[in-house]
Design an enzyme around this catalytic site. Structure first.
Site, PDB file in Angstrom:
ATOM      1  N   ARG A 159      43.744  33.100  45.630  1.00  0.00           N
ATOM      2  CA  ARG A 159      42.858  34.157  45.142  1.00  0.00           C
ATOM      3  C   ARG A 159      42.117  34.869  46.271  1.00  0.00           C
ATOM      4  NH1 ARG A 159      39.362  32.885  39.803  1.00  0.00           N
ATOM      5  NH2 ARG A 159      40.941  33.318  38.254  1.00  0.00           N
TER       6      ARG A 159
ATOM      7  N   ASP B 259      33.307  40.792  29.082  1.00  0.00           N
ATOM      8  CA  ASP B 259      32.945  39.448  28.602  1.00  0.00           C
ATOM      9  C   ASP B 259      31.888  39.547  27.500  1.00  0.00           C
ATOM     10  OD1 ASP B 259      33.967  37.766  31.341  1.00  0.00           O
ATOM     11  OD2 ASP B 259      33.280  39.823  31.598  1.00  0.00           O
TER      12      ASP B 259
ATOM     13  N   ARG C 266      33.600  40.408  24.400  1.00  0.00           N
ATOM     14  CA  ARG C 266      34.280  39.217  23.865  1.00  0.00           C
ATOM     15  C   ARG C 266      33.276  38.310  23.162  1.00  0.00           C
ATOM     16  NH1 ARG C 266      38.030  38.596  29.267  1.00  0.00           N
ATOM     17  NH2 ARG C 266      39.794  39.772  28.443  1.00  0.00           N
TER      18      ARG C 266
ATOM     19  N   HIS D 222      31.865  38.018  36.911  1.00  0.00           N
ATOM     20  CA  HIS D 222      32.956  38.164  35.944  1.00  0.00           C
ATOM     21  C   HIS D 222      33.970  37.098  36.330  1.00  0.00           C
ATOM     22  CE1 HIS D 222      36.165  39.738  33.504  1.00  0.00           C
ATOM     23  NE2 HIS D 222      36.903  39.987  34.553  1.00  0.00           N
TER      24      HIS D 222
HETATM   25  P1  NAD Z   1      49.279  46.462  37.281  1.00  0.00           P
HETATM   26  O1  NAD Z   1      50.072  45.668  38.262  1.00  0.00           O
HETATM   27  O2  NAD Z   1      49.849  46.760  35.947  1.00  0.00           O
HETATM   28  O3  NAD Z   1      48.870  47.854  37.932  1.00  0.00           O
HETATM   29  C1  NAD Z   1      48.370  47.958  39.220  1.00  0.00           C
HETATM   30  C2  NAD Z   1      48.753  49.342  39.720  1.00  0.00           C
HETATM   31  O4  NAD Z   1      48.139  49.543  41.002  1.00  0.00           O
HETATM   32  C3  NAD Z   1      50.261  49.517  39.906  1.00  0.00           C
HETATM   33  O5  NAD Z   1      50.697  50.644  39.167  1.00  0.00           O
HETATM   34  C4  NAD Z   1      50.424  49.726  41.413  1.00  0.00           C
HETATM   35  O6  NAD Z   1      51.470  50.644  41.713  1.00  0.00           O
HETATM   36  C5  NAD Z   1      49.057  50.276  41.771  1.00  0.00           C
HETATM   37  N1  NAD Z   1      48.722  50.084  43.189  1.00  0.00           N
HETATM   38  C6  NAD Z   1      48.682  48.936  43.884  1.00  0.00           C
HETATM   39  N2  NAD Z   1      48.313  49.175  45.155  1.00  0.00           N
HETATM   40  C7  NAD Z   1      48.097  50.517  45.245  1.00  0.00           C
HETATM   41  C8  NAD Z   1      47.712  51.373  46.302  1.00  0.00           C
HETATM   42  N3  NAD Z   1      47.439  50.885  47.517  1.00  0.00           N
HETATM   43  N4  NAD Z   1      47.591  52.688  46.035  1.00  0.00           N
HETATM   44  C9  NAD Z   1      47.852  53.183  44.814  1.00  0.00           C
HETATM   45  N5  NAD Z   1      48.242  52.426  43.784  1.00  0.00           N
HETATM   46  C10 NAD Z   1      48.362  51.095  44.007  1.00  0.00           C
HETATM   47  O7  NAD Z   1      47.900  45.682  37.157  1.00  0.00           O
HETATM   48  P2  NAD Z   1      46.857  45.814  35.953  1.00  0.00           P
HETATM   49  O8  NAD Z   1      47.196  44.822  34.920  1.00  0.00           O
HETATM   50  O9  NAD Z   1      46.712  47.252  35.608  1.00  0.00           O
HETATM   51  O10 NAD Z   1      45.526  45.303  36.674  1.00  0.00           O
HETATM   52  C11 NAD Z   1      44.908  46.101  37.674  1.00  0.00           C
HETATM   53  C12 NAD Z   1      43.679  45.380  38.193  1.00  0.00           C
HETATM   54  O11 NAD Z   1      42.700  45.298  37.165  1.00  0.00           O
HETATM   55  C13 NAD Z   1      43.944  43.944  38.638  1.00  0.00           C
HETATM   56  O12 NAD Z   1      43.177  43.668  39.795  1.00  0.00           O
HETATM   57  C14 NAD Z   1      43.434  43.138  37.466  1.00  0.00           C
HETATM   58  O13 NAD Z   1      43.049  41.828  37.846  1.00  0.00           O
HETATM   59  C15 NAD Z   1      42.236  43.975  37.092  1.00  0.00           C
HETATM   60  N6  NAD Z   1      41.676  43.712  35.760  1.00  0.00           N
HETATM   61  C16 NAD Z   1      40.339  43.654  35.686  1.00  0.00           C
HETATM   62  C17 NAD Z   1      39.726  43.379  34.501  1.00  0.00           C
HETATM   63  C18 NAD Z   1      38.230  43.327  34.468  1.00  0.00           C
HETATM   64  O14 NAD Z   1      37.611  42.877  33.498  1.00  0.00           O
HETATM   65  N7  NAD Z   1      37.559  43.785  35.499  1.00  0.00           N
HETATM   66  C19 NAD Z   1      40.483  43.177  33.354  1.00  0.00           C
HETATM   67  C20 NAD Z   1      41.870  43.262  33.442  1.00  0.00           C
HETATM   68  C21 NAD Z   1      42.464  43.522  34.667  1.00  0.00           C
END
Ligand code: NAD
Length: 309
Positions: A85, A145, A148, A172
């Site tokens: 992580r 959260d 939820r 979070h």
């Molecule tokens: P995903 O893999 O579906 O999408 C990530 C996108 O980022 C991809 O389309 C990829 O091409 C793009 N990407 C990666 N590096 C890049 C860069 N340097 N420039 C431009 N684009 C780039 O992932 P996801 O499921 O959409 O999740 C995205 C993020 O959101 C993750 O870090 C996930 O952990 C986070 N997330 C956060 C919460 C929250 O509560 N904060 C909840 C769900 C997901």
């Protein structure tokens, strides 16, 4: 309202759809390293707009964030096999380091809303690296959260979730806590042994969903939409976003979630709830957990962090 979304993956594209459906934006720009995928998402969402209020959905480069009231950071590197992580966090911080100079040049006045995980670490990096006033940079934090929690309590008591007032505070993540002493159900305090198991279910919800469907997207998109609605409509809504703290409960130089008043300017102020001694201790432990995550991601506290040239 113009919203730029950096990262058109599951979270970013679901956010674009939710924003369109909620009529919370007039223009949405999807920006992603995989341009074709972003284009596909923008086309698909644009074809739903005849059923919604008018909104322009398109793709662009980082420079197209110009004029956006808020830029959402939802891009994330996926975890590599064997990657820890902290290593993943460091990679996502590096991504921010690369993108921020261009983003700030194109859009020096907008707000930054961070969703990429670990969200408190990423929010801290965005706040420090951008050098924007702290109220203009915040993370989705425990808004999800908290939803939820309200959803679980609503189900348990058979009461409309909108009449459930309860907040998840802190990181979070695993060290988050529920402010039970400030929680109420239509004004009634809540008590009982079932509350601890509800809090645990809320804390572990992401693991449970990811175990079943591989990711989470709908509720986080709804949470981001709610935050954007609060700032777009200047609603002064209380939402538990993650912000760079400077004082509440004696906490400084760390990002975590507390109830904050969100208006058109971003975080207007952070509220200090009357927490019990146990809750204060849990909040301090949560801050410590975030600080350790920051250190692991190479973000030494108070270090002068300059964006790379
Ligand atoms: P995903 O893999 O579906 O999408 C990530 C996108 O980022 C991809 O389309 C990829 O091409 C793009 N990407 C990666 N590096 C890049 C860069 N340097 N420039 C431009 N684009 C780039 O992932 P996801 O499921 O959409 O999740 C995205 C993020 O959101 C993750 O870090 C996930 O952990 C986070 N997330 C956060 C919460 C929250 O509560 N904060 C909840 C769900 C997901």
């Amino acid at each position: 309202l113009k919203v730029a979304i950096f990262g058109a993956g599951r979270v970013g594209s679901t956010l674009a759809y939710t924003l369109a459906a909620a009529a919370a934006a007039r223009e949405i720009v999807l920006i992603d390293a995989e341009r074709a995928k972003a284009e596909g998402e923008a086309m698909d969402i644009a074809h739903a707009v005849p059923f919604f209020a008018p909104v322009r959905v398109r793709t662009g480069e980082i420079g197209d964030a110009a004029g956006a009231a808020v830029t959402v950071i939802a891009a994330g590197a996926a975890q590599r096999p064997g990657e820890t992580r902290p290593q993943l966090a460091q990679r996502n911080v590096d991504m921010l380091r690369n993108v921020l100079p261009g983003l700030l040049e194109a859009n020096p006045r907008g707000l930054l809303l961070v969703a990429t995980n670990p969200v408190d670490t990423m929010t801290y990096a965005a706040a420090r690296l951008s050098r924007l006033p702290s109220g203009r940079v915040f993370g989705s934090g425990t808004v999800l959260d908290t939803a939820r929690l309200r959803s679980e309590l609503s189900r348990h008591y058979g009461v409309d979730a909108r009449n459930v007032h309860a907040y998840v505070l802190g990181e979070h993540g695993d060290s988050e806590l529920v402010a039970w002493s400030a929680a109420s159900l239509g004004g009634m305090p809540m008590q009982g042994s079932h509350l601890a198991s509800i809090a645990a279910r809320v804390r572990d919800a992401a693991y449970e969903i990811i175990r079943r469907k591989g990711a989470t997207n709908f509720a986080i998109a709804a949470a981001l939409t709610r935050i954007i609605e609060a700032l777009g409509r200047d609603q002064s809504s209380v939402l538990t976003v993650s912000t760079l703290l400077d004082g509440p409960y004696g906490l400084r130089d760390v990002c975590l979630s507390l109830p904050a008043v969100i208006d058109a300017g971003g975080v207007h102020r952070v509220l200090e709830l009357p927490l019990s001694a146990d809750e204060r201790a849990a909040l301090r432990r949560s801050a410590q957990a975030v600080r350790e995550a920051l250190a692991h991601a190479g973000l030494a506290p108070r270090e002068a962090l300059a964006p790379s040239p």
